[in-house]
Design a protein around this motif. Structure first.
Motif, PDB file in Angstrom:
ATOM      1  N   GLY A 390      59.292  69.097  62.815  1.00  0.00           N
ATOM      2  CA  GLY A 390      57.994  69.724  63.054  1.00  0.00           C
ATOM      3  C   GLY A 390      56.953  69.354  62.014  1.00  0.00           C
ATOM      4  N   VAL A 391      57.404  68.912  60.843  1.00  0.00           N
ATOM      5  CA  VAL A 391      56.438  68.476  59.833  1.00  0.00           C
ATOM      6  C   VAL A 391      55.909  67.089  60.216  1.00  0.00           C
ATOM      7  N   ASP A 392      54.604  66.916  60.149  1.00  0.00           N
ATOM      8  CA  ASP A 392      54.013  65.607  60.418  1.00  0.00           C
ATOM      9  C   ASP A 392      54.031  64.799  59.131  1.00  0.00           C
ATOM     10  N   ASP A 393      55.005  63.871  59.033  1.00  0.00           N
ATOM     11  CA  ASP A 393      55.171  63.145  57.763  1.00  0.00           C
ATOM     12  C   ASP A 393      53.993  62.230  57.448  1.00  0.00           C
ATOM     13  N   THR A 394      53.245  61.824  58.477  1.00  0.00           N
ATOM     14  CA  THR A 394      52.094  60.955  58.193  1.00  0.00           C
ATOM     15  C   THR A 394      51.012  61.718  57.431  1.00  0.00           C
ATOM     16  N   LEU A 395      50.924  63.037  57.682  1.00  0.00           N
ATOM     17  CA  LEU A 395      49.950  63.837  56.923  1.00  0.00           C
ATOM     18  C   LEU A 395      50.399  63.992  55.471  1.00  0.00           C
ATOM     19  N   VAL A 396      51.692  64.154  55.272  1.00  0.00           N
ATOM     20  CA  VAL A 396      52.214  64.253  53.904  1.00  0.00           C
ATOM     21  C   VAL A 396      51.911  62.966  53.143  1.00  0.00           C
ATOM     22  N   VAL A 397      52.156  61.825  53.814  1.00  0.00           N
ATOM     23  CA  VAL A 397      51.895  60.529  53.185  1.00  0.00           C
ATOM     24  C   VAL A 397      50.418  60.412  52.807  1.00  0.00           C
ATOM     25  N   ARG A 398      49.561  60.821  53.717  1.00  0.00           N
ATOM     26  CA  ARG A 398      48.117  60.753  53.470  1.00  0.00           C
ATOM     27  C   ARG A 398      47.724  61.606  52.268  1.00  0.00           C
ATOM     28  N   ASP A 399      48.214  62.837  52.245  1.00  0.00           N
ATOM     29  CA  ASP A 399      47.868  63.733  51.133  1.00  0.00           C
ATOM     30  C   ASP A 399      48.404  63.202  49.801  1.00  0.00           C
ATOM     31  N   ALA A 400      49.634  62.662  49.837  1.00  0.00           N
ATOM     32  CA  ALA A 400      50.224  62.136  48.601  1.00  0.00           C
ATOM     33  C   ALA A 400      49.415  60.951  48.084  1.00  0.00           C
ATOM     34  N   LEU A 401      48.992  60.110  49.010  1.00  0.00           N
ATOM     35  CA  LEU A 401      48.218  58.936  48.609  1.00  0.00           C
ATOM     36  C   LEU A 401      46.910  59.359  47.952  1.00  0.00           C
ATOM     37  N   GLN A 402      46.316  60.435  48.452  1.00  0.00           N
ATOM     38  CA  GLN A 402      45.080  60.932  47.831  1.00  0.00           C
ATOM     39  C   GLN A 402      45.326  61.377  46.393  1.00  0.00           C
ATOM     40  N   GLN A 403      46.573  61.762  46.099  1.00  0.00           N
ATOM     41  CA  GLN A 403      46.933  62.144  44.735  1.00  0.00           C
ATOM     42  C   GLN A 403      47.482  60.945  43.955  1.00  0.00           C
ATOM     43  N   GLY A 404      47.402  59.757  44.558  1.00  0.00           N
ATOM     44  CA  GLY A 404      47.821  58.557  43.849  1.00  0.00           C
ATOM     45  C   GLY A 404      49.300  58.239  43.973  1.00  0.00           C
ATOM     46  N   VAL A 405      50.023  58.906  44.863  1.00  0.00           N
ATOM     47  CA  VAL A 405      51.454  58.645  45.021  1.00  0.00           C
ATOM     48  C   VAL A 405      51.691  57.961  46.367  1.00  0.00           C
ATOM     49  N   VAL A 406      52.338  56.788  46.314  1.00  0.00           N
ATOM     50  CA  VAL A 406      52.584  55.987  47.513  1.00  0.00           C
ATOM     51  C   VAL A 406      53.927  56.372  48.121  1.00  0.00           C
ATOM     52  N   THR A 407      53.936  56.748  49.365  1.00  0.00           N
ATOM     53  CA  THR A 407      55.192  56.942  50.106  1.00  0.00           C
ATOM     54  C   THR A 407      54.967  56.342  51.492  1.00  0.00           C
ATOM     55  N   ARG A 408      56.032  56.299  52.290  1.00  0.00           N
ATOM     56  CA  ARG A 408      55.852  55.852  53.667  1.00  0.00           C
ATOM     57  C   ARG A 408      56.525  56.858  54.591  1.00  0.00           C
ATOM     58  N   ALA A 409      55.909  57.063  55.743  1.00  0.00           N
ATOM     59  CA  ALA A 409      56.420  58.037  56.699  1.00  0.00           C
ATOM     60  C   ALA A 409      57.575  57.444  57.479  1.00  0.00           C
ATOM     61  N   LEU A 410      58.723  58.121  57.474  1.00  0.00           N
ATOM     62  CA  LEU A 410      59.877  57.652  58.238  1.00  0.00           C
ATOM     63  C   LEU A 410      59.521  57.494  59.717  1.00  0.00           C
ATOM     64  N   SER A 411      58.723  58.394  60.237  1.00  0.00           N
ATOM     65  CA  SER A 411      58.410  58.355  61.677  1.00  0.00           C
ATOM     66  C   SER A 411      57.745  57.041  62.078  1.00  0.00           C
ATOM     67  N   ALA A 412      57.057  56.386  61.119  1.00  0.00           N
ATOM     68  CA  ALA A 412      56.346  55.145  61.444  1.00  0.00           C
ATOM     69  C   ALA A 412      57.300  53.989  61.720  1.00  0.00           C
ATOM     70  N   TYR A 413      58.576  54.145  61.393  1.00  0.00           N
ATOM     71  CA  TYR A 413      59.536  53.071  61.587  1.00  0.00           C
ATOM     72  C   TYR A 413      60.201  53.107  62.964  1.00  0.00           C
ATOM     73  N   TYR A 414      59.873  54.139  63.739  1.00  0.00           N
ATOM     74  CA  TYR A 414      60.452  54.260  65.077  1.00  0.00           C
ATOM     75  C   TYR A 414      59.533  53.605  66.102  1.00  0.00           C
ATOM     76  N   ALA A 415      60.144  52.878  67.046  1.00  0.00           N
ATOM     77  CA  ALA A 415      59.343  52.262  68.114  1.00  0.00           C
ATOM     78  C   ALA A 415      58.885  53.329  69.095  1.00  0.00           C
ATOM     79  N   GLU A 416      59.717  54.345  69.299  1.00  0.00           N
ATOM     80  CA  GLU A 416      59.379  55.369  70.277  1.00  0.00           C
ATOM     81  C   GLU A 416      59.241  56.723  69.590  1.00  0.00           C
ATOM     82  N   ARG A 417      58.101  57.315  69.848  1.00  0.00           N
ATOM     83  CA  ARG A 417      57.764  58.564  69.186  1.00  0.00           C
ATOM     84  C   ARG A 417      58.832  59.639  69.403  1.00  0.00           C
ATOM     85  N   ALA A 418      59.453  59.638  70.595  1.00  0.00           N
ATOM     86  CA  ALA A 418      60.429  60.674  70.913  1.00  0.00           C
ATOM     87  C   ALA A 418      61.647  60.611  69.987  1.00  0.00           C
TER      88      ALA A 418
END
Lengths: 451, 451
Positions: A390-418
């Motif tokens: 239920g957590v949107d990991d892309t939002l976490v990544v975005r917020d972290a980047l604004q604080q200068g911390v680089v991460t990547r969202a696991l969900s972005a590695y899936y071809a299918e959103r489901a």
């Protein structure tokens, strides 16, 4: 045009200068000149388009033109699904080693030694397959540390995993053919294969690795791309049973397996597993590796180990398609491997990365106890901090980047959103413990806001 | 399996060693173990194929399989039309500069200066578009010597012409799209485009350059690949009128032009012509260049200059598709250009190559008088010795090679056999006059046997 003599007199310059200018204008097509017949301005208004407007083949040209956009369909698709980042350093950039530990002195010493000898032949285009002594050094090295069975002729130099997959896809697959990729997988491989006109079928992975369902198995692909040593990004090792199944399947349906031996060098609790290639009795496995993680990405040195039957076709095609060179680097690397520096560098980095990994896991536990799972931390250069459903990991990544911390969202590695699960890829290899602690303090605050 | 304690006692080794081996076996999937429940051998005979033999979709799997060959159709086509040669030096290898003249001392001095400073950021993957200071240096340089109008953002680093054409074809063309190539042309470009699934239409060239007929003009291509500065291999310069026509046509039918600015630096009787890109008011021209001929092929540094509207898409896509790096070389080259070394190296080599060209032409006249035409000798690194109609130039090439002299058959550069004219490409750049004279004596004997 005035005569060269008149113009020279009028401008008060040497006639030779005017002659040179007239010759240049004639050469560029602005004027034409005949001996003793003067110089005339060319009519350059001819129109190639005289017959375009009619359209000869029924279909109006205007309609053909309206269908054109600036980019091709595959170009638009590629540009809308980019995964790369210009940021390549700092906590917690995944997929990169610590380039600050690159053995610059040893490398420079070998390089200077080679450059002193006038390495002219190394400055030309590479021969088919690449620089011979490096192919031999890699064949020997892989045989001893990865149980890869090869001759030097089966080793084909590339600039990295991308080029290895690119040439394999062109030589083994036609546009429209099916390729299996792991779900999730490295986005770069997906985009590369799609831009070659291939149809990708994402195949789920479980804790033992890739696991095609019955509906998928009855439609054999041309090519299966897997990372058995370290599934990317989840990090699990493919089980022996699954390896046997995959090899049997490839043999029986005559498809190819491309083994991306990603991060096999960095395992923290035991020796690396042997390669899929080393278990392959049917000659269906192409083994792809690079020095991007063991030395540094900037070198652009990778390789394929291909079955004997394909060795000539691959060596020749790499030379034809890419016109490679870079043998000055290859020659240094060949000596670097043969003199044992690669092995000792990897051993040194394995210890270094193990410390950093332990530090990161300690930080995770200190902040979150057992509330968040750590996935895939046994191997490689990153781990995954799983987030609650239920957590949107892309939002976490975005917020972290604004604080200068680089991460990547696991969900972005899936071809299918489901299929996507939320989590954060945290690379620890490129950061020291002193960098990890404050960066994780920041990240923990960002993550905490989503729990 | 025996218990670790029993096995250690039996073998007389430390129990820790046995524990590590059991862990390794478990990790590799050969055994499974539970706390206090002993260790058991895994059943690894599961069969992924259980449902393959049936075929679910009507078509029998066996029939699917029989259609498979080892290589794809495009792979077989590529392998059967290879043009590259492993031989890259000696009289009269065309298309290569004299790498023995590479300014090794200057280059090493700049390189050592940069390596001393701990160039960590240069060892990572390259950012989108490549190393910024080199993009700026190239933009400035091309503006002054080639009339190319660009900002640094429009310069996208590649590894050479091949990669530039590769990314342009993917971003601008879909499989099945039409591309115009010159007839004759460099075989490498044809093979590269074909392997991307594109349909090539060879367009004849006359003494003014590419000249599409009416039947071709009414079916506009997506992309036109031309070498206006130096048609390869014939060597003529595209006329100004033809340049205007081509630009107008591209604007009106909204297709793209890829300008391969091949060998523009080496002209012996006048200054280089300005580029097609510099005349382009509609933003339809992509300009491709490299340092393979001006410095050396082994560097693998090239670039595209793309229209402003495409700059972001191209920079990002190169980073995504190829994951480039090589910035250690890029940084040296940037300084090399900015400090004026490139310009003086080219001027020096232009004089050197002019001497060699004159020597070769003198040898041709000495042996054959005016019996054989010399074509395209005004520019570039090679010329063509035309052969009488009816001579099979591939046989001449074969016989010359047996005598140790490298040439290439002009006929091999034509896509369609009916268009082919016989001749020999003779590269003179990589050979000194002392090497040219005896090699041409040999070649003249071989050629004489066919006249």
């Amino acid at each position: 045009m005035p005569s060269t003599r008149d113009l020279a007199a009028e401008l008060g310059i040497a006639r030779n200068t005017v002659l040179q200018v007239y010759e240049q204008l004639a050469e560029e097509g602005y004027v034409h000149a005949g001996v003793g017949r003067g110089t005339y301005v060319e009519d350059i208004r001819q129109d190639l388009l005289e017959s375009v407007e009619d359209g000869a083949e029924g279909e109006p040209v205007a309609a053909q033109l309206e269908a054109k956009h600036d980019l091709s369909r595959r170009g638009r698709r590629l540009v809308s699904s980019l995964g790369f980042s210009n940021r390549q350093a700092g906590a917690f950039m995944p997929g990169v080693p610590d380039v600050r530990e690159f053995p610059l002195k040893t490398w420079s010493r070998i390089q200077n030694r080679q450059w002193r000898s006038g390495p002219w032949d190394l400055m030309r285009y590479a021969p088919a397959g690449g620089y011979g002594p490096l192919r031999q050094a890699i064949s020997d090295y892989l045989g001893s540390v990865r149980s890869v069975r090869s001759t030097a002729q089966q080793v084909v130099m590339t600039t990295g995993i991308h080029q290895g997959i690119d040439v394999a896809a062109r030589l083994l697959c036609d546009p429209g053919d099916t390729v299996w990729v792991e779900e999730p997988a490295y986005w770069g491989v997906r985009n590369l294969l799609t831009s070659l006109g291939l149809r990708l079928v994402p195949i789920r992975v479980d804790e033992e690795g890739i696991w095609p369902g019955e509906a998928e198995r009855v439609r054999p692909p041309r090519l299966i791309v897997v990372a058995p040593s370290h599934q990317y990004p989840l990090g699990m090792v493919m089980s022996l049973a699954r390896r046997h199944m995959l090899l049997d399947y490839a043999r029986q349906v005559s498809c190819w397996i491309l083994e991306d031996d990603y991060d096999s060098e960095f395992r923290y609790n035991m020796r690396p597993l042997s390669s899929l290639q080393g278990m392959d009795e049917a000659g269906r496995v192409l083994y792809a590796g690079s020095f991007s993680k063991t030395l540094c990405p900037g070198l652009r040195v990778g390789f394929l180990v291909v079955p004997q039957a394909l060795a000539g076709a691959f060596a020749d095609s790499v030379a034809e398609l890419y016109r490679e060179g870079n043998m000055m680097t290859h020659a240094v690397l060949a000596d670097f491997i043969r003199e044992g520096h690669l092995g000792s560098h990897i051993r040194r980095m394995r210890r270094r990365y193990a410390e950093r990994r332990a530090c990161l896991i300690e930080e995770i536990h200190r902040h979150f106890g057992d509330a968040l799972d750590v996935v895939g931390g046994e191997t490689g250069l990153h781990l995954i901090l799983a987030l609650p459903d239920g957590v949107d990991d892309t939002l976490v990544v975005r917020d972290a980047l604004q604080q200068g911390v680089v991460t990547r969202a696991l969900s972005a590695y899936y071809a299918e959103r489901a299929n996507a699960r939320p989590g954060l890829l945290l690379g620890y290899a490129g950061t020291t413990p002193d960098e990890i602690r404050p960066a994780f303090d920041t990240l923990a605050r960002v993550v905490g806001a989503y729990l």
